[in-house]
Design an enzyme around this catalytic site. Structure first.
Site, PDB file in Angstrom:
ATOM      1  N   ASP A 257      68.732  52.910  39.083  1.00 48.46           N
ATOM      2  CA  ASP A 257      67.953  51.762  39.570  1.00 48.46           C
ATOM      3  C   ASP A 257      68.962  50.744  40.076  1.00 48.46           C
ATOM      4  O   ASP A 257      69.633  50.067  39.305  1.00 48.46           O
ATOM      5  CB  ASP A 257      67.096  51.194  38.429  1.00 48.46           C
ATOM      6  CG  ASP A 257      66.232  50.001  38.874  1.00 48.46           C
ATOM      7  OD1 ASP A 257      66.519  49.422  39.941  1.00 48.46           O
ATOM      8  OD2 ASP A 257      65.286  49.657  38.139  1.00 48.46           O
TER       9      ASP A 257
ATOM     10  N   LYS B 124      62.134  43.411  45.967  1.00 49.88           N
ATOM     11  CA  LYS B 124      63.158  42.416  45.670  1.00 49.88           C
ATOM     12  C   LYS B 124      64.057  42.198  46.893  1.00 49.88           C
ATOM     13  O   LYS B 124      63.590  41.735  47.908  1.00 49.88           O
ATOM     14  CB  LYS B 124      63.931  42.854  44.421  1.00 49.88           C
ATOM     15  CG  LYS B 124      63.031  43.308  43.261  1.00 49.88           C
ATOM     16  CD  LYS B 124      62.159  42.203  42.710  1.00 49.88           C
ATOM     17  CE  LYS B 124      61.090  42.691  41.737  1.00 49.88           C
ATOM     18  NZ  LYS B 124      61.543  43.556  40.673  1.00 49.88           N
TER      19      LYS B 124
HETATM   20  C1  LIG Z   1      61.060  44.612  39.958  1.00 44.11           C
HETATM   21  C2  LIG Z   1      61.888  45.721  39.429  1.00 44.11           C
HETATM   22  C3  LIG Z   1      61.351  46.997  39.231  1.00 44.11           C
HETATM   23  C4  LIG Z   1      59.891  47.307  39.510  1.00 44.11           C
HETATM   24  O1  LIG Z   1      59.589  47.147  40.853  1.00 44.11           O
HETATM   25  P1  LIG Z   1      58.111  46.745  41.390  1.00 44.11           P
HETATM   26  O2  LIG Z   1      58.282  46.723  42.862  1.00 44.11           O
HETATM   27  O3  LIG Z   1      57.783  45.414  40.782  1.00 44.11           O
HETATM   28  O4  LIG Z   1      57.172  47.806  40.912  1.00 44.11           O
HETATM   29  C5  LIG Z   1      62.192  47.990  38.752  1.00 44.11           C
HETATM   30  N1  LIG Z   1      63.480  47.755  38.474  1.00 44.11           N
HETATM   31  C6  LIG Z   1      64.032  46.526  38.651  1.00 44.11           C
HETATM   32  C7  LIG Z   1      65.464  46.330  38.317  1.00 44.11           C
HETATM   33  C8  LIG Z   1      63.261  45.475  39.133  1.00 44.11           C
HETATM   34  O5  LIG Z   1      63.804  44.265  39.282  1.00 44.11           O
END
Ligand SMILES: *Cc1c(COP(=O)(O)O)cnc(C)c1O
Length: 376
Positions: A170, A195
């Protein structure tokens, strides 16, 4: 990278000559007279040309063979988990995005995933956890929400591969501007495109990109098509627009976050500043190796006077907006512990800061007055 992403790879729509990719709203495609589908497209749940320009940009940014958009970051991540099979074992970090940790603890457990929780920044612990039992997947998040724990992607990938496990990262917070996990040995990279990739807090989207056209990747692609975790064509177009300024936004956020972190460290009312760009931070040396051009726009600050003063600080900022999420052009402040609830590894005196692209001096002054007033 800056040129490629600003021009969205310089692609021109062949049918119209337009510089901006068209939005295809059709859910269905014409079948040939002999019942074939030579266009390769049958139905929009699996394929829509509107996804492709953004997917090609993400694949290019991550140096991947392929990328796929998803309905959200969580849709992307949980598709990786669902591509595993009941009884499969995976390693996950104790400090990670809480909604995904919750998914693994509830739905993941229900589907029979065996999750071994480890401190992913502790290589000895990762090594011994891998030696305990056959492992299918190692999930990394670096820097990890919201303590910004840095995991050595190259070393963990190496260990995982020695044990026959795949590695997924991630990389939402690092963005491809700063880190490219596939180049460091990971198999799959995941983004909450909500994000930094989109960057304007107006699209929910996710993405996965793969180093190889592996069987596991094909399974992920089929799962997306069959479960329908797809992004709408309008959102795909918005995302592509947002990504054009990715490099500029990330550079600005990194520079401001670094400076604000250094200023915050000097304040007597601040107990600790968690930011990979600070030499005082535990993961700083590894961050220097795997993050190029900055240490990200996310930091956390611990308020000496405790939880009430932390919540009071968030109540007193004017420029920083009290809201969840991150990676947008406007700066956000959040008391995480009260959101995450029981079992959170987040200290109660911690505020998470997402640094946007406003004037850094104004951002710091706003924060300083709020911290001092709330701590008085
Ligand atoms: C926001 C976020 C997610 C989840 O993403 P969504 O688009 O809100 O489903 C996963 N990992 C991290 C590090 C995030 O900041």
């Amino acid at each position: 990278m800056q040129t490629r992403v600003a021009q969205a790879l310089g692609e021109i729509d062949q049918a119209s000559g337009s510089l901006i990719a068209p939005i295809h709203v059709s859910t269905t495609y014409l079948r040939d007279a002999d019942n074939q589908y030579r266009s390769g497209r049958i139905y929009s749940r699996a394929d829509n040309p509107s996804y492709l320009p953004a997917e090609r940009v993400i694949a290019s940014l991550e140096n991947a063979i392929d990328a796929k958009l998803f309905a959200s970051g969580n849709a992307a991540a949980t598709t990786v988990f669902q591509a595993l099979k009941p009884g499969d074992r995976m390693l996950a970090p104790k400090v990670m995005y809480w909604a995904l940790r919750n998914w693994l603890k509830t739905f993941g457990a229900d589907m029979g995933l065996q999750v071994r929780w480890v401190d992913m920044d502790d290589l000895a612990q990762v090594r011994s956890a891998l030696a305990e039992a056959p492992t299918r997947l190692v999930w990394i998040e670096t820097p990890g929400n919201p303590l910004w724990t840095v995991t050595d992607i190259a070393k963990v990938s190496d260990l995982a591969h020695q044990h026959g496990a795949l590695v997924a990262v991630d990389s939402t917070v690092a963005t491809p501007v700063l880190s490219r996990p596939l180049e460091l040995g990971a198999d799959i990279v995941m983004h909450s495109a909500t994000k930094y990739l989109n960057g304007h807090s107006d699209v929910i989207a996710g993405a996965l990109a793969s180093r190889e056209n592996s069987e596991f990747w094909q399974r992920i692609v089929r799962l997306r098509a069959q479960s329908g975790n797809v992004l709408g064509p309008f959102e795909a177009s918005q995302l592509l627009r947002g990504m054009r300024t990715l490099v500029l936004r990330v550079k600005q956020s990194c520079e401001a976050a670094q400076w604000i972190a250094e200023q915050l460290e000097q304040l007597p009312s601040v107990a600790a500043v968690l930011y990979p760009g600070l030499p005082s931070f535990a993961g700083h040396e590894i961050a220097k190796q795997q993050m190029q051009g900055g240490f990200g726009g996310m930091l956390s600050v611990r308020i000496s006077a405790g939880e009430a003063a932390a919540i009071g600080t968030a109540a007193r900022t004017q420029i920083w907006k009290r809201a969840t999420s991150l990676g947008g052009v406007e700066s956000l402040i959040e008391h995480r512990a009260s959101i995450e609830g029981e079992g959170t590894p987040v200290p109660a005196d911690l505020l998470r800061l997402s640094v946007g692209i406003e004037d850094p001096q104004e951002l710091f002054e706003d924060l300083r007055q709020a911290i001092e007033a709330a701590s008085a």
